[in-house]
Design a protein around this motif. Sequence first.
Motif, PDB file in Angstrom:
ATOM      1  N   VAL A  72       0.836  -1.202   0.000  1.00  0.00           N
ATOM      2  CA  VAL A  72       0.000   0.000   0.000  1.00  0.00           C
ATOM      3  C   VAL A  72       0.872   1.255   0.000  1.00  0.00           C
ATOM      4  N   ALA A  73       1.917   1.258   0.836  1.00  0.00           N
ATOM      5  CA  ALA A  73       2.770   2.445   0.969  1.00  0.00           C
ATOM      6  C   ALA A  73       3.480   2.785  -0.327  1.00  0.00           C
ATOM      7  N   MET A  74       3.876   1.793  -1.091  1.00  0.00           N
ATOM      8  CA  MET A  74       4.601   2.051  -2.327  1.00  0.00           C
ATOM      9  C   MET A  74       3.712   2.714  -3.389  1.00  0.00           C
ATOM     10  N   GLY A  75       2.395   2.723  -3.172  1.00  0.00           N
ATOM     11  CA  GLY A  75       1.508   3.395  -4.090  1.00  0.00           C
ATOM     12  C   GLY A  75       1.325   4.874  -3.786  1.00  0.00           C
ATOM     13  N   VAL A  76       1.931   5.369  -2.703  1.00  0.00           N
ATOM     14  CA  VAL A  76       1.815   6.776  -2.327  1.00  0.00           C
ATOM     15  C   VAL A  76       2.892   7.581  -3.050  1.00  0.00           C
ATOM     16  N   GLN A  77       2.487   8.622  -3.770  1.00  0.00           N
ATOM     17  CA  GLN A  77       3.435   9.454  -4.502  1.00  0.00           C
ATOM     18  C   GLN A  77       4.142  10.429  -3.549  1.00  0.00           C
ATOM     19  N   PRO A  78       5.393  10.795  -3.834  1.00  0.00           N
ATOM     20  CA  PRO A  78       6.115  11.738  -2.963  1.00  0.00           C
ATOM     21  C   PRO A  78       5.397  13.087  -2.868  1.00  0.00           C
TER      22      PRO A  78
ATOM     23  N   VAL B  60       7.822  11.866   1.743  1.00  0.00           N
ATOM     24  CA  VAL B  60       6.581  11.115   1.531  1.00  0.00           C
ATOM     25  C   VAL B  60       5.674  11.385   2.728  1.00  0.00           C
ATOM     26  N   VAL B  61       4.436  11.729   2.461  1.00  0.00           N
ATOM     27  CA  VAL B  61       3.461  11.991   3.521  1.00  0.00           C
ATOM     28  C   VAL B  61       2.388  10.908   3.470  1.00  0.00           C
ATOM     29  N   LEU B  62       2.237  10.177   4.583  1.00  0.00           N
ATOM     30  CA  LEU B  62       1.265   9.095   4.666  1.00  0.00           C
ATOM     31  C   LEU B  62       0.050   9.537   5.476  1.00  0.00           C
ATOM     32  N   PRO B  63      -1.122   8.994   5.165  1.00  0.00           N
ATOM     33  CA  PRO B  63      -2.334   9.374   5.901  1.00  0.00           C
ATOM     34  C   PRO B  63      -2.367   8.743   7.296  1.00  0.00           C
ATOM     35  N   SER B  64      -3.308   9.201   8.102  1.00  0.00           N
ATOM     36  CA  SER B  64      -3.490   8.633   9.437  1.00  0.00           C
ATOM     37  C   SER B  64      -4.224   7.306   9.320  1.00  0.00           C
ATOM     38  N   ALA B  65      -3.498   6.217   9.498  1.00  0.00           N
ATOM     39  CA  ALA B  65      -4.084   4.875   9.408  1.00  0.00           C
ATOM     40  C   ALA B  65      -3.136   3.911  10.101  1.00  0.00           C
ATOM     41  N   PRO B  66      -3.637   2.810  10.650  1.00  0.00           N
ATOM     42  CA  PRO B  66      -2.736   1.848  11.309  1.00  0.00           C
ATOM     43  C   PRO B  66      -1.611   1.362  10.403  1.00  0.00           C
TER      44      PRO B  66
ATOM     45  N   GLY C 219      21.927   7.725  -2.554  1.00  0.00           N
ATOM     46  CA  GLY C 219      22.436   9.090  -2.593  1.00  0.00           C
ATOM     47  C   GLY C 219      21.408  10.142  -2.211  1.00  0.00           C
ATOM     48  N   GLN C 220      20.238   9.717  -1.795  1.00  0.00           N
ATOM     49  CA  GLN C 220      19.136  10.636  -1.513  1.00  0.00           C
ATOM     50  C   GLN C 220      18.686  10.492  -0.053  1.00  0.00           C
ATOM     51  N   ALA C 221      18.489  11.612   0.644  1.00  0.00           N
ATOM     52  CA  ALA C 221      17.912  11.591   1.996  1.00  0.00           C
ATOM     53  C   ALA C 221      16.421  11.295   1.896  1.00  0.00           C
ATOM     54  N   GLN C 222      15.883  10.636   2.919  1.00  0.00           N
ATOM     55  CA  GLN C 222      14.476  10.260   2.925  1.00  0.00           C
ATOM     56  C   GLN C 222      13.781  10.789   4.175  1.00  0.00           C
ATOM     57  N   ALA C 223      12.574  11.302   3.999  1.00  0.00           N
ATOM     58  CA  ALA C 223      11.733  11.700   5.128  1.00  0.00           C
ATOM     59  C   ALA C 223      10.340  11.140   4.895  1.00  0.00           C
ATOM     60  N   VAL C 224       9.881  10.329   5.830  1.00  0.00           N
ATOM     61  CA  VAL C 224       8.527   9.778   5.764  1.00  0.00           C
ATOM     62  C   VAL C 224       7.727  10.361   6.918  1.00  0.00           C
ATOM     63  N   LEU C 225       6.673  11.096   6.586  1.00  0.00           N
ATOM     64  CA  LEU C 225       5.807  11.726   7.575  1.00  0.00           C
ATOM     65  C   LEU C 225       4.488  10.977   7.634  1.00  0.00           C
ATOM     66  N   THR C 226       4.004  10.752   8.833  1.00  0.00           N
ATOM     67  CA  THR C 226       2.731  10.065   9.027  1.00  0.00           C
ATOM     68  C   THR C 226       1.811  10.929   9.869  1.00  0.00           C
TER      69      THR C 226
END
Length: 334
Positions: A223-229, A239-245, A264-271
């Motif tokens: 599911v997460a891999m379907g979320v666009q940056p 990447v911003v993810l919705p509020s869900a378990p 070579g790229q920094a990553q930030a995942v926000l939930t």
Amino acid sequence: MTAPDTTPPRGHAVARFDVCNGDADGLCAVRQWRLHDPSAARLITGLKRDIALLQQVPCVADSEVLVCDLSMQRNRAALDRLLEGGAQVRWFDHHWSGPVPAHHRLDAHLDFSHEVCTSLLVDRYLGGRFRAWALVGAYGDELTAVADRLGEASGLDPLHRALLRRLGLAINYNAYGEDPSDVCIAPAGLYERLARHSSPWTLLRDEPVIHEIEACRRRDFRVAMGVQPHWESAQARVVVLPSAPWSRRVSGFLANALAAVHPGQAQAVLTERHDGHYTVSVRAPRTSPHGAHTVCQAFGGSGRAAAAGIDALPADALDPFVRSLSQARWEAPC
């Protein structure tokens, strides 16, 4: 008012407390120690971001407190209280600590290198006696190359190293969530399963919960891999993810997976949290694993140079955070 006398009576059993992060590194560090010293102890742990755990330890003179994989900086007030109350504290950690108190009842083993985790610090202290558990913790903490080298030097073939990595990733995945209902099993309950086994091999064979966690991770990741940056450049991605378990579980794993695919790229995942704030997982580029903690500290977060996080980023701070990430320098400090 006179302070109560907490001195234990003669012949009183020593009170012991094991306090740790509920991820693979924290739990495997404690597992090694309790194989070394099988004394009964009360475990205090929680989800990945439950860091300020030392405040749950009661002040008992002559008690023994083992702390693994928790920031001393975030627990400093509770540490001072325990030391002043007569507790003996042994601390293993790889997160930035801030000033370390010079106290004769504190035995601190701290190392902030990006190639070290807490399980490896305990392994170092114990002379490699429970190396397989240390490797589980290291693999769970995404120190794959370090764990592979150490495992090969210990005589483990690629198949057995892969099994330990599989276990470490599953234990680590189970620590991510905003509340206990998000995860397959509470970290304290998972540690009870670990404590039934002297080796990781029988744990993998006999505990179905490990396979349940793996199946959950695979579903969440699809599911997460379907979320666009939300935002991306050559240097960083947000990447911003919705509020869900599922999103609360997958955030750290997704950040690590993206970091591995794009070194070579920094990553930030926000939930998004229940309260509208965001939890944030930041990974420095694998090619230059420095500076993640600096980015997060500017927004009230903490962590390590290679991997850090923010517990509650206000929604109106999202754009400033993205700007900060886009301007960050990831070179090693001079």
